[in-house]
Scaffold this motif. Structure first.
Motif, short mmCIF file in Angstrom:
data_model
loop_
_atom_site.label_atom_id
_atom_site.label_comp_id
_atom_site.label_asym_id
_atom_site.label_seq_id
_atom_site.Cartn_x
_atom_site.Cartn_y
_atom_site.Cartn_z
N MET A 1 17.83 1.46 -31.21
CA MET A 1 18.47 1.53 -29.89
C MET A 1 19.98 1.73 -30.06
O MET A 1 20.60 1.15 -30.96
N ASP A 2 20.56 2.52 -29.19
CA ASP A 2 22.00 2.73 -29.16
C ASP A 2 22.62 1.58 -28.36
O ASP A 2 22.54 1.55 -27.12
N PHE A 3 23.28 0.64 -29.06
CA PHE A 3 23.78 -0.54 -28.37
C PHE A 3 25.00 -0.23 -27.50
O PHE A 3 25.27 -0.95 -26.54
N ALA A 4 25.72 0.84 -27.81
CA ALA A 4 26.81 1.23 -26.93
C ALA A 4 26.26 1.62 -25.55
O ALA A 4 26.83 1.27 -24.51
N LEU A 5 25.13 2.33 -25.54
CA LEU A 5 24.49 2.69 -24.27
C LEU A 5 23.92 1.45 -23.58
O LEU A 5 24.00 1.32 -22.35
N PHE A 6 23.36 0.54 -24.37
CA PHE A 6 22.82 -0.70 -23.80
C PHE A 6 23.92 -1.48 -23.07
O PHE A 6 23.72 -1.94 -21.94
N PHE A 7 25.08 -1.60 -23.70
CA PHE A 7 26.18 -2.33 -23.06
C PHE A 7 26.71 -1.58 -21.85
O PHE A 7 27.11 -2.20 -20.86
N GLU A 8 26.70 -0.25 -21.91
CA GLU A 8 27.12 0.53 -20.75
C GLU A 8 26.17 0.30 -19.58
O GLU A 8 26.61 0.19 -18.42
N LEU A 9 24.88 0.24 -19.87
CA LEU A 9 23.89 -0.01 -18.83
C LEU A 9 24.15 -1.35 -18.15
O LEU A 9 24.02 -1.48 -16.93
N HIS A 10 24.54 -2.36 -18.92
CA HIS A 10 24.69 -3.72 -18.40
C HIS A 10 26.09 -4.00 -17.85
O HIS A 10 26.27 -5.02 -17.15
N HIS A 11 27.05 -3.15 -18.15
CA HIS A 11 28.43 -3.44 -17.77
C HIS A 11 28.57 -3.58 -16.25
O HIS A 11 28.10 -2.75 -15.48
N GLY A 12 29.22 -4.67 -15.84
CA GLY A 12 29.52 -4.88 -14.43
C GLY A 12 28.40 -5.45 -13.60
O GLY A 12 28.57 -5.65 -12.38
N LEU A 13 27.24 -5.73 -14.20
CA LEU A 13 26.16 -6.37 -13.44
C LEU A 13 26.55 -7.80 -13.08
O LEU A 13 27.39 -8.41 -13.77
N PRO A 14 25.96 -8.37 -12.03
CA PRO A 14 26.33 -9.73 -11.64
C PRO A 14 26.16 -10.76 -12.75
O PRO A 14 26.95 -11.68 -12.89
N ARG A 15 25.07 -10.58 -13.55
CA ARG A 15 24.82 -11.48 -14.67
C ARG A 15 24.29 -10.66 -15.85
O ARG A 15 23.72 -9.60 -15.66
N GLN A 16 24.44 -11.23 -17.04
CA GLN A 16 23.91 -10.58 -18.24
C GLN A 16 22.62 -11.22 -18.72
O GLN A 16 22.11 -10.89 -19.79
N GLY A 17 22.06 -12.12 -17.94
CA GLY A 17 20.81 -12.78 -18.27
C GLY A 17 20.38 -13.66 -17.11
O GLY A 17 21.12 -13.83 -16.14
#
Length: 266
Positions: A1-17
């Motif tokens: 998995m491309d973790f840079a893309l993973f973090f981009e997908l999650h960036h700015g969401l209300p929560r990360q879990g």
């Protein structure tokens, strides 16, 4: 998995879990009710992400929070939010490994960690953090656990691949005791803690990014993987979940390495 893309997908969401401010406050209330937290406690938020918990802890306790994470954009986001909420003088974002926090022994009254300890192993993390606590120190931590002795085959296969060290809530209590703690209390996060501020916004983001990155194989891999996790929880979320544990540092005993439950991490 491309973790840079993973973090981009999650960036700015209300929560990360999974979680909520109400559940963070509930765990903090349990910790405060022990009578072991001083006024304006020294707090470590280990694996803080963008700092949702750190901000609440600083507001509610009047204490100072050292917030550590290895992902610099999360720390930058926390610093900006702390400044906007007038908390910059009480939150210290720091790029550091939560497996070896760079603080001297006895630095903290409370160590907090939501949705992060799995990355270093539950028992391993608790054992690494224990020396950082003051003698009457507390830990509040969430860990994903099986909630049934007979999980569905699909859920078992998924988590055996993603987190092979995942065990039962009762085994996690034993891991905590083996690492040198007393279990004060624990509670399982409700189903809505997974959906309201985590999976629902993430699923909407996945749909948006599918349109934006149509035909991109690297993005398809990241988006498909996140969607599989969401779909699994929709089908089998009653068989596993996050458990919030509130722990007190044992005054006596020699913590033993809890390898019996974490052999998969070796």
């Amino acid at each position: 998995m491309d973790f840079a893309l993973f973090f981009e997908l999650h960036h700015g969401l209300p929560r990360q879990g999974p979680g909520s401010d109400a559940l963070t406050a509930r765990a903090l209330g349990i910790a405060a009710a022990t009578g072991l937290l001083p006024h304006a406690p020294a707090i470590l938020d280990a694996g803080c992400g963008p700092g949702r918990s750190a901000l609440l802890l600083a507001r509610e306790t009047g204490g100072r929070v050292a917030a550590i994470d290895l992902h610099r954009p999360f720390l930058d986001e926390l610093a900006a939010r702390a400044a906007s909420e007038g908390l910059a003088d009480r939150i210290d974002p720091l790029a550091a490994d939560m497996a070896a926090p760079p603080f001297p022994p006895g630095s903290f009254d409370l160590i907090w960690s939501e949705g992060a300890i799995y990355s270093i192993g539950f028992g391993t993390g608790l054992q690494a953090w224990r020396p950082l606590l003051k003698p009457a120190g507390l830990v509040a931590v969430t860990e994903c656990a099986w909630l049934t002795d007979s999980p569905p085959a699909e859920a078992l296969a998924f988590w055996n691949a993603e987190y092979p060290a995942m065990t039962t809530a009762e085994d996690n209590r034993r891991l905590a005791e083996a690492a040198g703690y007393r279990v004060i209390d624990s509670f399982t996060l409700p189903r809505e803690a997974w959906w309201d501020e985590y999976y629902a916004p993430l699923e909407a983001r996945i749909a948006e990014f599918r349109r934006r990155h149509a035909g991109d194989a690297a993005w398809a891999e990241v988006l498909d993987g996140s969607q599989r996790e969401i779909d699994l929880h929709r089908r089998h979320g009653d068989s596993y979940g996050y458990v919030f544990l509130i722990l007190a540092r044992s005054r006596t005993g020699n913590p033993a390495r809890p390898a019996v439950f974490e052999a998969g991490l070796e």
